[in-house]
Design a protein around this motif. Structure first.
Motif, PDB file in Angstrom:
ATOM      1  N   GLN A 133      36.913  56.161  16.600  1.00  0.00           N
ATOM      2  CA  GLN A 133      37.610  57.643  16.754  1.00  0.00           C
ATOM      3  C   GLN A 133      38.497  57.590  18.114  1.00  0.00           C
ATOM      4  OE1 GLN A 133      34.616  60.000  15.092  1.00  0.00           O
ATOM      5  NE2 GLN A 133      36.477  61.359  14.277  1.00  0.00           N
ATOM      6  N   GLU A 180      40.686  61.447  13.560  1.00  0.00           N
ATOM      7  CA  GLU A 180      39.816  62.552  12.741  1.00  0.00           C
ATOM      8  C   GLU A 180      39.622  61.598  11.309  1.00  0.00           C
ATOM      9  OE1 GLU A 180      37.514  64.375  12.824  1.00  0.00           O
ATOM     10  OE2 GLU A 180      37.480  65.125  11.017  1.00  0.00           O
ATOM     11  N   GLU A 211      25.311  60.129   9.991  1.00  0.00           N
ATOM     12  CA  GLU A 211      25.643  60.994   8.790  1.00  0.00           C
ATOM     13  C   GLU A 211      25.679  59.967   7.394  1.00  0.00           C
ATOM     14  OE1 GLU A 211      29.289  63.215   9.335  1.00  0.00           O
ATOM     15  OE2 GLU A 211      28.350  64.564  10.794  1.00  0.00           O
TER      16      GLU A 211
HETATM   17  C1  GBH Z   1      31.532  64.551  11.723  1.00  0.00           C
HETATM   18  O1  GBH Z   1      31.408  64.820   9.978  1.00  0.00           O
HETATM   19  C2  GBH Z   1      31.604  63.006  11.968  1.00  0.00           C
HETATM   20  O2  GBH Z   1      30.487  62.453  12.432  1.00  0.00           O
HETATM   21  C3  GBH Z   1      32.609  62.985  13.015  1.00  0.00           C
HETATM   22  O3  GBH Z   1      33.078  61.605  13.156  1.00  0.00           O
HETATM   23  C4  GBH Z   1      33.834  63.630  12.739  1.00  0.00           C
HETATM   24  O4  GBH Z   1      35.044  63.612  13.780  1.00  0.00           O
HETATM   25  C5  GBH Z   1      33.260  65.050  12.899  1.00  0.00           C
HETATM   26  O5  GBH Z   1      32.312  65.401  11.991  1.00  0.00           O
HETATM   27  C6  GBH Z   1      34.807  66.013  12.400  1.00  0.00           C
HETATM   28  O6  GBH Z   1      34.995  65.908  10.872  1.00  0.00           O
HETATM   29  O7  GBH Z   1      34.546  65.892   1.647  1.00  0.00           O
HETATM   30  O8  GBH Z   1      35.706  67.764   1.844  1.00  0.00           O
HETATM   31  O9  GBH Z   1      33.835  67.273   3.145  1.00  0.00           O
HETATM   32  C7  GBH Z   1      31.253  65.929   9.495  1.00  0.00           C
HETATM   33  C8  GBH Z   1      30.912  65.895   8.403  1.00  0.00           C
HETATM   34  C9  GBH Z   1      31.868  64.698   5.995  1.00  0.00           C
HETATM   35  C10 GBH Z   1      32.873  66.642   6.788  1.00  0.00           C
HETATM   36  C11 GBH Z   1      33.079  64.229   5.319  1.00  0.00           C
HETATM   37  C12 GBH Z   1      34.598  66.041   6.412  1.00  0.00           C
HETATM   38  C13 GBH Z   1      35.010  64.935   4.288  1.00  0.00           C
HETATM   39  C14 GBH Z   1      36.023  66.091   3.636  1.00  0.00           C
HETATM   40  N1  GBH Z   1      32.072  65.421   7.374  1.00  0.00           N
HETATM   41  N2  GBH Z   1      33.830  65.234   5.147  1.00  0.00           N
HETATM   42  S1  GBH Z   1      35.105  66.669   2.535  1.00  0.00           S
END
Ligand code: GBH
Length: 495
Positions: free
Chosen positions: A41, A443, A189
């Protein structure tokens, strides 16, 4: 005499009350606060020196349409070249630690341990040493979703050999960075990349695998994590004396229509317990094993889509964490799927995630702001896993990048209030908290359209100029006073 005693008792009670109130804004003296980023990132330098291609290079280069703005992490924040600027920002904020991740293919260009990149290792040594020189503790994530592409061509997390490849990589990192780093996170995660990358095309490697890729991915991930933990125990702990854990993404919940103790427990076990139960309680939650076995049988499979751990693996994985790493962003209203009354089983968990239309939401469509849900989750972790030491390794809010980021500050304020009350009122053993993120950054599937940083990055300038947002200034006050500070309003703003 009688009155004297009464007044003494009253005094004691009143002092306690006022101390409690003051304590609720003050962080315990040993509480650590840091900021986080991840290699893909922020680093850029995707093919600098001998760095190999990783799955996110492959995904963004070959499927740019899968990223909201067609972008990638080729340059990102250019932190590979600008880590000194990043450390200066951290120093200025006054954080206790910096959580960054290692790019596997920068360290092992071929993916395997037969060739170690000197430049790659040197970069992470320089960063760690500079942090230490500035009194900032380096906290290192070994894997934040960017494994070498060659390993993916060999099956990635669906191939059990990944366990050995990951373990070889982990040994090199412990050996090279362990002298500087005292807190390692094996994996960030698991559910995020397993669900979005091995049962959906949102994340790399974008494979849909018969509604079981995600289960196989978690299965091998847990084995890899445990193997790395044991390597640390057997080969490094005695001399390095650090801590090793995994970070889980868990959603919280609040009560609402049709939310019951039963729906909450089932939700927690499927959403969070899937990954943490094997580590903190031994094996997958019983309800996951039974439900997925039953549904698989109804679907005609001669086996459960949820793989089984042998007794040896259950024992080997159980207890492999020195702390409970938690990333918290959001919550839902978990209710049972009423289709099951008709004999239709569409979701393995049997739980639907409802939302309350009154909840505010960040720029990311999934990021409903529900601080209360964090409190409920922390209590569940306390009760289910005998109050382990918890490190919140990510918490944060997305917007479109504005520098007067009042909503981000409110988000932090409300979540920190919950953390303080979990510590002071509920006896939760929370040792650390991490801001996501130090910088605006790539992101994932949202590209640069949803931003989480407390610092802005000018992605149009060739040197990726950083600037301070209001939230970084607010954090500076919180960190210097060790007390939660009021959320500024437009006319109270100081800069
Ligand atoms: C974290 O994930 C990550 O560790 C980090 O890299 C990232 O930048 C940050 O959060 C902000 O997103 O399937 O509709 O939920 C957080 C968990 C899991 C949230 C995958 C977003 C995909 C969209 N993430 N999810 S959804």
């Amino acid at each position: 005499m009688k009155y004297l005693w009464i007044s003494v008792i009253c005094c004691v009670i009143l002092t306690e009350i006022s101390r409690c109130q003051a304590a609720n804004l003050t962080f315990p003296s040993n509480f650590s606060i840091g900021a986080a980023t991840a290699s893909y990132q922020i680093e850029g330098a995707w093919n600098t020196s001998d760095k190999g291609e990783n799955v996110w290079d492959w995904f963004t280069h070959n499927y740019p349409d899968s990223i909201a703005d067609g972008s990638n992490g080729d340059v990102a924040c250019d932190s590979y070249n600008q880590y000194e600027v990043d450390v200066a920002l951290l120093k200025n904020m006054g954080v206790d630690f910096y959580r960054f991740s290692i790019s596997w293919s920068r360290v092992l260009p071929n993916g395997f341990a037969n060739e170690v990149s000197e430049d790659g290792i040197q970069y992470y040594k320089n960063l760690s040493q500079l942090l230490i020189a500035n009194d900032i503790e380096p906290v290192v994530t070994l894997y934040h979703w960017d494994h070498p592409e060659i390993l993916e061509e060999l099956g990635g997390w669906t191939n059990e050999l990944m366990v050995t490849w990951y373990a070889d990589y982990a040994r090199i990192i412990f050996e090279e960075l362990g002298p500087y780093v005292k807190r390692f996170i094996t994996i960030n995660e698991p559910t995020s990349y397993c669900l979005n990358g091995y049962n959906a095309t949102r994340f790399a490697p974008a494979k849909i695998l018969e509604n079981m890729g995600h289960y196989i991915c978690i299965h091998n991930t847990l084995k890899a994590h445990a193997t790395a933990y044991h390597i640390y125990d057997d080969e490094f702990r005695a001399t390095q004396n650090g801590e090793v854990g995994l970070v889980a993404y868990c959603r919280g919940w609040v009560s609402g229509d049709n939310v019951t103790d039963e729906t909450i427990e089932q939700y927690f076990l499927f959403n969070c317990g899937w990954v943490v139960h094997p580590i903190f309680a031994g094996d997958y939650p019983e309800i996951m094993k039974t439900r997925i076995a039953n549904i698989s049988a109804l679907e005609g499979y001669p086996f459960s889509r949820l793989p089984e751990f042998s007794d040896d693996w259950v024992e080997y994985i159980n207890g492999t964490a020195d702390f409970f790493g938690l990333n918290y962003y959001t919550s839902r209203l978990p209710v049972f799927d009423s289709d099951e009354d008709l004999g239709i089983y569409t979701i393995d968990s049997g739980v639907i995630e409802n939302v309350n239309s009154s909840w505010s939401v960040g720029a990311s469509d999934w990021l409903y702001v529900v601080p209360e849900g964090l409190g409920n989750l922390l209590q569940m972790i306390r009760d289910t896993y005998s109050n382990p030491p918890v490190w919140i390794m990510e918490n944060g809010y997305s917007d479109e990048g504005e520098s007067d980021d009042y909503d981000r500050i409110s988000y932090y304020y409300d979540h920190l209030s919950v953390v303080l009350s979990a510590i002071n009122d509920d006896g939760c053993n929370i040792e650390g908290y991490t801001i996501w993120s130090l910088l605006d950054n790539f992101e994932w599937a949202d590209g640069y359209t949803k931003l989480f940083g407390v610092h802005q990055v000018d992605f149009d300038s060739s040197n990726r100029t950083r600037s301070t947002k209001l939230s970084a200034t607010w954090w500076q006050d919180v960190l210097s006073t060790r007390e939660l500070q009021a959320v500024p309003t437009a006319n109270s703003t100081r800069r």
